[in-house]
Design an enzyme around this catalytic site. Structure first.
Site, short mmCIF file in Angstrom:
data_model
loop_
_atom_site.label_atom_id
_atom_site.label_comp_id
_atom_site.label_asym_id
_atom_site.label_seq_id
_atom_site.Cartn_x
_atom_site.Cartn_y
_atom_site.Cartn_z
N CYS B 119 0.85 -1.19 0.00
CA CYS B 119 0.00 0.00 0.00
C CYS B 119 0.87 1.23 0.00
O CYS B 119 1.81 1.34 0.80
CB CYS B 119 -0.89 0.01 1.26
SG CYS B 119 -2.20 -1.14 1.19
N LEU B 120 0.59 2.14 -0.88
CA LEU B 120 1.40 3.36 -0.97
C LEU B 120 0.68 4.50 -0.25
O LEU B 120 -0.51 4.40 0.06
CB LEU B 120 1.67 3.71 -2.43
CG LEU B 120 2.53 2.66 -3.15
CD1 LEU B 120 2.54 2.90 -4.63
CD2 LEU B 120 3.94 2.65 -2.61
#
Lengths: 819, 174
Positions: B119-120
């Site tokens: 997840c960014l």
């Protein structure tokens, strides 16, 4: 697939496979280095850079410093520290090492400078020097930012090689410039002919250079001139001598100086020190002594022996001839008195004469031979004798002068003396306070006194004449030089009888007696005569004292005789006086007659007594003071009231007051006052006045009576018979001796009335009346009416003569009867 | 570009930007694009190496260059934790960013989609969209994976979710 892509793939692969560089943090590195040092893998000092991010080894530092030095040849340590980035401390430390290892380098004021740098600087300087011909070291030093001393020390070894020039007093000069200035110095110093302070010369040269070079010219130091000058002197290019480094005396001047001194000295055989000082010789005495060993140095003059010889002959001559000489008159004018005295003392003849007392030096330059002094002394001795005489006459004269003054006031002389006094007083005005001018004035004054004297009193004439004669003596001795007399007068305002011969008096006498002092043409004869007078004065004073002493012994006898004589005279006359005084008691009730009688007695007997007393006391006084007094010829002395007071005033002390009181009493009307005054004065002067006692009175009266009787019997003049007869009658009847004047006779006769017989009284009154008429006739008689009055006088006289026997008989018989 | 630490930002700016906008289906243009991707990756790798910050190895898994595989690692407490890395180039690339997968960590953390995709941050997508087509794979790694690893690995290690391979081996043995 694209090749390029494959290639990129491969490249990427390669890039990923490549070993990544390892990065350590600073902290890690520091720790690593510490670890290395701990493990002694690094066994030398590691230095930090200023930033603290780098380590540097000493070798690297040294290397870097050296490269920096090589770049310019001169590096400041501070700059080095900046450039290398190492702490200044390490740079300094390393620099010291470097400099000590390399002799070509030097560390000066925080700068490292190499020799090559100096070489290049020297070349630069040389270039500039050749352009400007002179550069100041200070300027160079300022340019190079180093000390001028350093510049000098650096330049010195390079002078003549790299720098073609000369270093002098902080200035660099080119040889050409030096040559030019040295030519200037040579020219200037050769031109000097008188001694000079060289610094003056240098300053003028400096000015000259300044003008030549304009404003750009650098001031040349005077030491440069001095060194050039010294070189020239050493080489003998200029001649002269240098004293104290700056006083230059050219040979030319020294030669001229010596020549002028030589010529002056040889011509005049003396030379003033002043002349030498003017010539620039600071110590003339030493100079002359070394130059003329035979000469003599005096106070202000240097003399040759020949001058002494000359003076010697002159003095010898003066001594031999018994004369005197002023050394100054013989010597040249430039001689001072001190020089003269010194020179005199050097003369052999003077020395000899002084030793044998043949000569005396007065003042500083006067030489007197013994003979001359003796002559002068003899002359002065004679003068002294004259002086003693003239002094006594001077006193007498002063008495006379005051006499006339008093006479002027007294009413008795008023008319008769007027002319005489006017003369006297006019003279007196000029002579006041100066009794000494008797030489000229005494003649006239005494003459006037004499004139008044003849008119008033007989005996005063002789006195005046005597004075006049004395006055003439003095005037003959002194009138020859009235001017000197005046001068003397002014000095001697007060004549003391005790006075010694004063200096001025001696001086004046010498000028009179030895006139050739003045003939010499000396401006102020006192300069020579005063010392002579001083020399003679003690002797003269001695002589004077001795003379006085002799006079005193002589006078002592005289005084005794005088006093004895006086006593005798006084006794007799005083007794008589007392006798007569008693007779006055008879007339006490008759006022007017009493007054007449009192006055008569005072005028006659009392005056005689007083005069005798005063005169004798005066003489006594004079003798006591050593004044020679001519022995009194006549016993009877009669003085005028003025003379009496004058004499009285001349007496010393209280005696004077008493004498004055006596003289005043004579002028009064009371015999008693006179008697008391007389007693007082007699007591004061040591004389004894005998009192009259009964026995003595009787004998006196008896003798008096006898005397009168014989006189009466012998009397032939009818007029003078009467008073005598009356007196005789008084003695016979009252036993009192009456002295009555003519005016009182009648009263006296009336008083006899009670005592005499009627007839006798008648005879007396008749006779008296006849006498009165006769006298009135005589007084009224004039030459013209002789025929009438003389007849009457004759008849009266005959009448009186006829009555004379009766009168005589009256008295004589009475006396006989009494006896 | 807020949201990233300064070192990340400075690194990002140094990666060369791409110019060709092409996806895997664009033929020659994609090749061109692939070339640019390689150049950027080479530069980024060299940069990392020179900074002693090398942290991944990747290579194209197929000739077209649409699938990439490799590994990445992170050093925590002097221990190197190494993970497999794989991702595909989406068809819509470069408009859509590639989805980076760490399959070994699948299910071990919340900051991860199913299949191991990380997840960014919320910032990543807008930034990427704004810089399309200038950003490439290198940029995605730099901006996405590197910060994620730095943030998540220490937490995972501390929580014991992941163990060093030596420890894991020793524990397995025991």
């Amino acid at each position: 697939m694209d090749d390029e892509l494959l290639e990129l793939q491969r490249q990427f692969e390669f890039a990923q496979q490549a070993k990544s560089s390892i990065r350590l943090s600073d902290r890690n590195v520091v720790e690593l280095v510490q670890k290395l040092q701990e493990l002694r893998i690094i066994d030398f000092d590691l230095l930090h850079t200023v930033s603290g991010k780098e380590y540097i080894t000493p070798e690297q530092l040294k290397h870097e410093i050296l490269t920096e030095i090589k770049k310019s040849g001169r590096v400041s340590l501070i700059d080095l520290a900046d450039i290398i980035g190492v702490d200044l401390y390490h740079v300094e430390k390393q620099s010291h090492h470097i400099v000590s290892e390399d002799p070509d380098l030097m560390l000066i004021q925080g700068e490292i400078i190499s020799q090559s740098y100096w070489d290049s600087v020297a070349e630069e300087i040389n270039d500039r020097l050749q352009e400007c011909s002179q550069i100041a070291l200070a300027e160079l030093a300022a340019q190079l930012h180093v000390g001028s001393e350093l510049v000098a020390s650096v330049l010195e070894p390079r002078l003549g090689t790299l720098v073609k020039g000369r270093l002098e007093g902080g200035q660099l000069y080119t040889p050409a410039y030096v040559a030019r200035v040295s030519a200037m110095v040579r020219g200037a110093s050769r031109g000097i002919t008188v001694p000079i302070n060289l610094s003056i010369l240098w300053s003028s040269l400096q000015q000259l250079l300044q003008e030549m070079d304009g404003s750009t010219g650098v001031a040349v130091d005077s030491s440069f001139f001095q060194s050039l000058f010294n070189g020239l002197v050493k080489e003998g290019e200029i001649l002269g001598s240098l004293r104290a480094g700056v006083h230059w005396t050219p040979t030319v001047f020294a030669v001229a100086q010596k020549e002028s001194i030589d010529s002056f000295f040889s011509q005049n055989s003396f030379i003033n020190y002043e002349v030498l000082q003017n010539l620039g010789i600071p110590q003339p005495v030493q100079f002359l002594k070394s130059r003329y060993p035979e000469g003599t140095a005096l106070v202000s003059i240097f003399v040759h022996p020949s001058l002494i010889e000359m003076l010697d002959t002159a003095t010898e001559d003066a001594i031999a001839h018994g004369s005197w000489i002023d050394a100054l008159s013989v010597l040249p004018a430039s001689f001072g008195s001190q020089d003269a005295s010194k020179l005199l003392s050097l003369c052999p003849s003077v020395q000899l004469a002084l030793k044998s007392n043949k000569a005396v030096i007065f003042g500083e330059s006067y030489l007197f031979s013994d003979g001359l002094i003796k002559d002068v002394y003899d002359l002065l001795e004679k003068e002294m004798e004259i002086l003693s005489v003239s002094e006594s006459s001077g006193v007498g004269l002063s008495v006379d002068l005051t006499d006339t003054k008093v006479g002027h006031d007294s009413s008795k002389f008023a008319d008769l003396d007027k002319t005489g006094n006017e003369m006297g007083s006019s003279k007196h005005g000029t002579d006041r306070g100066s009794k000494k001018k008797r030489g000229k004035s005494s003649g006239t004054v005494t003459a006037s006194v004499a004139e008044t004297g003849t008119n008033t009193q007989e005996s005063s004439t002789s006195k005046s004449k005597k004075n006049q004669r004395k006055g003439k003596d003095t005037s003959s001795s002194q009138a020859s030089d009235p001017k000197a007399a005046v001068k003397k007068e002014s000095v001697k305002t007060k004549e003391d009888i005790d006075n010694m011969p004063s200096e001025e008096w001696i001086i004046q006498k010498i000028t009179l007696l030895v006139p050739d002092f003045e003939e010499q043409g000396i401006d102020d004869p006192e300069t020579i005569i005063r010392p002579l007078a001083n020399y003679l004065r003690p002797k003269l004073v001695n002589f004077w004292k001795q003379r006085r002493k002799a006079l005193f012994t002589e006078n002592a006898v005289k005084m005794k005789n005088l006093l004895d004589n006086l006593q005798k005279k006084l006794d007799e006359s005083f007794l008589n006086m007392q006798l007569y005084e008693k007779a006055l008691d008879l007339f006490e009730d008759d006022q007017s007659t009493s007054v007449i009688l009192h006055r008569h007695l005072l005028r006659t007997t009392a005056a005689a007594i007083a005069d005798t007393l005063i005169h004798n006391l005066d003489m006594h006084n004079k003798i006591k003071n050593g004044v020679e007094v001519e022995p009194q010829t006549s016993d009877s002395v009669s003085l005028s009231p003025g003379e009496r007071t004058a004499m009285a005033k001349s007496f010393p002390g209280s005696l004077s007051n008493m004498a004055l009181a006596t003289a005043e009493a004579l002028e009064g009307k009371q015999v008693e006052t006179f008697m008391t005054a007389l007693r007082a004065i007699a007591e004061e002067s040591g004389l004894i006045l005998r009192k009259l006692d009964k026995k003595l009175e009787r004998t006196l009266l008896h003798s008096y009576r006898k005397d009168l009787t014989s006189q009466v019997s012998a009397e032939s003049d009818p007029v003078s018979l009467l008073p005598k007869v009356v007196s005789l009658l008084y003695i016979q009847l009252y036993h009192k001796a009456l002295q009555a004047p003519g005016r009182a006779i009648s009263v006296a006769i009336t008083r006899l009335k009670d005592k005499l017989a009627e007839s006798a009284y008648k005879i007396l009154t008749d006779y008296q009346a006849a006498t009165v008429t006769l006298l009135s006739l005589i007084s009224a008689a004039t030459g013209d009416e002789e025929d009438c009055t003389s007849d009457r006088i004759l008849t009266k006289r005959e009448l009186l003569e006829s009555q004379m026997p009766a009168l005589k008989g009256l008295v004589l018989t009475a006396s006989q009867s009494l006896n | 570009m807020e949201g990233w630490d300064p070192s990340t930002k400075s690194t990002l700016t140094q990666i060369p930007l791409l110019t060709t906008k092409a996806g895997p289906r664009d033929g020659a243009a994609w090749t061109q694009r692939l070339k640019e991707e390689y150049k950027a990756l080479i530069a980024y790798t060299q940069m990392n190496k020179s900074n002693d910050n090398d942290w991944f190895r990747i290579s194209a898994a197929n000739p077209e260059g649409t699938r990439w595989t490799g590994n990445c690692w992170y050093v925590h407490n002097l221990l190197k934790y190494e993970f497999d890395l794989q991702f595909d180039i989406p068809v819509t690339y470069p408009s859509t960013a590639p989805e980076l997968e760490l399959p070994q960590l699948d299910g071990k953390t919340q900051k991860m989609y199913r299949g191991g995709k990380i997840c960014l941050t919320v910032h990543f997508k807008p930034l990427w969209a704004k810089n399309c087509p200038r950003f490439g794979i290198a940029h995605a790694l730099c901006l996405g994976l590197a910060p994620w690893l730095a943030a998540e690995i220490p937490i995972l290690v501390d929580s014991g979710m992941i163990k060093h391979k030596d420890d894991a081996a020793s524990s397995a043995e025991s």
